[in-house]
Enzyme design. Structure first.
Site, short mmCIF file in Angstrom:
data_model
loop_
_atom_site.label_atom_id
_atom_site.label_comp_id
_atom_site.label_asym_id
_atom_site.label_seq_id
_atom_site.Cartn_x
_atom_site.Cartn_y
_atom_site.Cartn_z
N SER A 23 -16.76 4.66 -3.66
CA SER A 23 -17.18 5.99 -4.24
C SER A 23 -18.00 5.41 -5.41
O SER A 23 -18.00 4.80 -5.73
CB SER A 23 -15.87 6.35 -4.18
OG SER A 23 -16.28 7.85 -4.93
N LYS A 26 -19.61 5.26 -0.23
CA LYS A 26 -19.79 7.46 -0.21
C LYS A 26 -19.96 7.24 -1.66
O LYS A 26 -20.19 7.35 -3.27
CB LYS A 26 -18.41 7.25 -0.49
CG LYS A 26 -17.71 9.19 -0.99
CD LYS A 26 -16.60 8.90 -0.80
CE LYS A 26 -15.64 9.78 -2.25
NZ LYS A 26 -14.13 9.61 -2.32
N LYS A 81 -20.87 10.43 -4.47
CA LYS A 81 -20.98 11.89 -5.00
C LYS A 81 -21.78 12.69 -4.89
O LYS A 81 -22.95 12.13 -5.71
CB LYS A 81 -20.20 11.46 -6.54
CG LYS A 81 -18.80 10.89 -6.36
CD LYS A 81 -17.22 11.47 -6.02
CE LYS A 81 -16.93 11.01 -6.40
NZ LYS A 81 -15.25 11.65 -5.58
N ASP A 97 -19.22 13.23 -1.24
CA ASP A 97 -17.82 13.74 -1.67
C ASP A 97 -18.24 14.51 -2.11
O ASP A 97 -18.78 14.13 -3.69
CB ASP A 97 -17.48 12.93 -2.18
CG ASP A 97 -15.97 13.27 -2.41
OD1 ASP A 97 -15.76 14.88 -2.86
OD2 ASP A 97 -14.47 12.69 -2.66
N GLU A 135 -17.07 15.29 2.09
CA GLU A 135 -15.66 15.56 1.71
C GLU A 135 -15.17 16.75 0.91
O GLU A 135 -16.54 16.86 -0.60
CB GLU A 135 -15.20 14.02 0.76
CG GLU A 135 -14.06 14.41 0.50
CD GLU A 135 -13.43 13.00 -0.06
OE1 GLU A 135 -14.79 12.05 0.17
OE2 GLU A 135 -12.33 12.82 -0.55
N ASP A 154 -10.37 16.49 1.45
CA ASP A 154 -9.88 15.67 -0.11
C ASP A 154 -8.08 16.44 -1.12
O ASP A 154 -7.38 16.83 -0.76
CB ASP A 154 -10.15 15.45 -0.88
CG ASP A 154 -9.61 14.36 -2.15
OD1 ASP A 154 -8.87 14.52 -1.82
OD2 ASP A 154 -10.18 13.57 -2.78
N LYS A 164 -4.11 10.82 0.21
CA LYS A 164 -3.77 10.18 -1.31
C LYS A 164 -2.40 10.34 -0.97
O LYS A 164 -1.89 11.33 -1.80
CB LYS A 164 -4.69 10.77 -2.28
CG LYS A 164 -5.92 10.41 -2.53
CD LYS A 164 -7.08 11.20 -2.85
CE LYS A 164 -8.72 11.35 -3.24
NZ LYS A 164 -9.15 11.71 -4.47
N GLY A 216 -8.91 7.58 -3.11
CA GLY A 216 -8.26 6.35 -4.11
C GLY A 216 -8.46 7.36 -5.38
O GLY A 216 -9.01 8.05 -4.87
O1 OSB Z 1 -12.32 13.19 -5.00
O2 OSB Z 1 -12.51 10.84 -4.15
C1 OSB Z 1 -12.27 11.98 -4.98
C2 OSB Z 1 -11.97 9.12 -7.68
C3 OSB Z 1 -11.39 9.81 -8.84
C4 OSB Z 1 -10.53 11.45 -8.38
C5 OSB Z 1 -11.55 11.72 -7.44
C6 OSB Z 1 -11.96 10.93 -6.35
C7 OSB Z 1 -12.31 10.06 -6.89
C8 OSB Z 1 -13.15 9.47 -5.75
C9 OSB Z 1 -12.83 6.83 -6.13
O3 OSB Z 1 -13.98 9.11 -5.06
C10 OSB Z 1 -11.76 6.95 -5.46
C11 OSB Z 1 -11.85 5.35 -6.01
O4 OSB Z 1 -11.99 3.99 -5.27
O5 OSB Z 1 -10.72 5.02 -5.84
MG MG Z 2 -12.40 13.18 -3.02
#
Ligand code: OSB
Ligand code: MG
Length: 367
Positions: free
Chosen positions: A136, A162, A164, A189, A214, A239, A263, A291
């Site tokens: 991510s 991915k 953001k 995302d 996402e 999510d 998750k 994650g």
């Molecule tokens: O939206 O998936 C998410 C991290 C913290 C809170 C929300 C998200 C995320 C990530 C990173 O996208 C996921 C990871 O690498 O642990």
């Molecule tokens: Mg997410």
């Protein structure tokens, strides 16, 4: 088992680089760690995935600590003996608090499985011994910086990227990365950053062959996601909206999502996660393991879950080095774009106690 002692502690671990999302920028991870000890002295560990502030979910570190101390732990201690499978049943009267509940269930489950000499992966029904890794990538300061970061991950072997996104950092960023990496599996995302009338704008992402978008809209806006799914060709993946088996059933029935990010913390634990996995397999809905910037303790357990057969897309199960210079467990190191699923009893890893003590900012015991 009989719970004889519970230890709660808060640790602080600096991230290797700031992680910017549509809800904020993080430079370090504050984590609530749970240790349970049973009457035979067997220990179970878990981490609570709540973040410092209620920006991704309503839960937050000190709120979870309070919820555990005030309500959840006393409820567990009121029973002479408990099994991990009973934990969600005992905690059900207390509403919400999925992340706090998940952490307690996981710590009890770790101890229980250690006493039975069984790995979490085999308990959950894993069929793989390694899982494909995605990564991510946070919002960057400019396209060059983004390209540089993505290249470093592609070079390291990550099998899916991915990005953001948020309004103002979306179409151009995706276009830039897609041009540089025409074949890499790519997804985005938004963490709820868009609104119901952004359908036309988000449809501009359709030409970039993304795996999914996402959580574009508000976590409560299931109908909005269903409407958006008709306006964009790229699959929608929820999510934040999926907080239980029931919410997953609703989202699928309303056609608000065609992929689900599972998750365990967000849905109340690994037991509920398997139920969502099974529902998705039955409905031919691909799932992947999300994650929460976990330490090695949470990562080990996530890898066990991601090894179930319905997890057909690479997850945000990245190597320790993507997050931390030093992890609190043995580091998870990627090999050819995969992480190995732990096979030892329970979650299969333990914290390095000396390092854990060094980064602990708060610690308390409950007898
Ligand atoms: O939206 O998936 C998410 C991290 C913290 C809170 C929300 C998200 C995320 C990530 C990173 O996208 C996921 C990871 O690498 O642990
Ligand atoms: Mg997410």
């Amino acid at each position: 088992m009989k719970l004889s002692e519970i230890e709660l502690r808060i640790i602080h671990l600096p991230l290797v680089r700031p992680f910017r999302t549509s809800f904020g920028t993080q430079t370090s991870r504050e984590v609530l760690m749970i240790k349970v000890v049973d009457d035979n002295g067997i220990t179970g560990w878990a981490e609570c995935v709540a973040m410092s502030e209620p920006l991704y979910s309503p839960e937050y570190v000190t709120g979870c600590l309070d919820l555990m101390k005030r309500f959840l732990i006393p409820a567990l201690k009121s029973k002479a003996e408990i099994t991990a499978e009973e934990v969600p049943v005992i905690l059900k009267p207390f509403l919400g608090g999925q992340m706090a509940k998940a952490a307690l269930e996981t710590a009890v489950l770790d101890a229980q499985l250690r006493s039975q000499n069984t790995s979490l992966a085999s308990y959950l029904g894993a069929t793989k011994d390694r899982v494909e890794c995605g990564v991510s990538v946070g919002i960057a300061n400019n396209l060059e910086a983004l390209a540089e970061e993505v290249k470093s991950y592609v070079d390291a072997g990550y099998r899916r990227i991915k990005l953001k996104i948020e309004p103002g950092w979306d179409i151009e960023a995706v276009k830039h990365i897609r041009n540089l990496h025409p074949n890499i599996p790519l997804q985005v995302d938004a963490n709820q950053a868009y609104s119901r009338n952004d359908g036309k704008h988000l449809a501009k992402l359709d030409e970039f062959n993304l795996l999914l978008i996402e959580q574009p809209l508000d976590e409560h806006d299931i109908l909005g996601h269903a409407a958006l799914a008709k306006e964009v060709k790229t699959p929608i993946c929820l999510d934040e909206s999926i907080i239980s088996l029931h919410s997953a059933e609703d989202a699928l029935a309303l056609k608000a999502t065609t992929v689900i990010n599972i998750k365990p913390g967000r849905v109340g634990g690994y037991i509920e996660s398997v139920k969502i996995h099974d529902l998705c397999v039955k409905n031919k809905i691909p799932v992947w393991c999300g994650g929460m910037l976990e330490t090695g303790i949470g990562r080990a357990a996530n890898l066990a879950l991601a090894a179930l057969p319905g997890f057909t897309l690479p997850g945000d199960t990245s190597a320790s080095a993507r997050y931390y210079k030093e992890d609190i467990t043995v580091p998870f190191v990627m090999d050819d774009g995969y992480l190995t699923v732990p096979t030892g009893p329970g979650i299969g890893v333990e914290p390095n106690m000396q390092f854990l003590d060094e980064i602990t900012t708060h610690k308390e015991f409950i007898k």
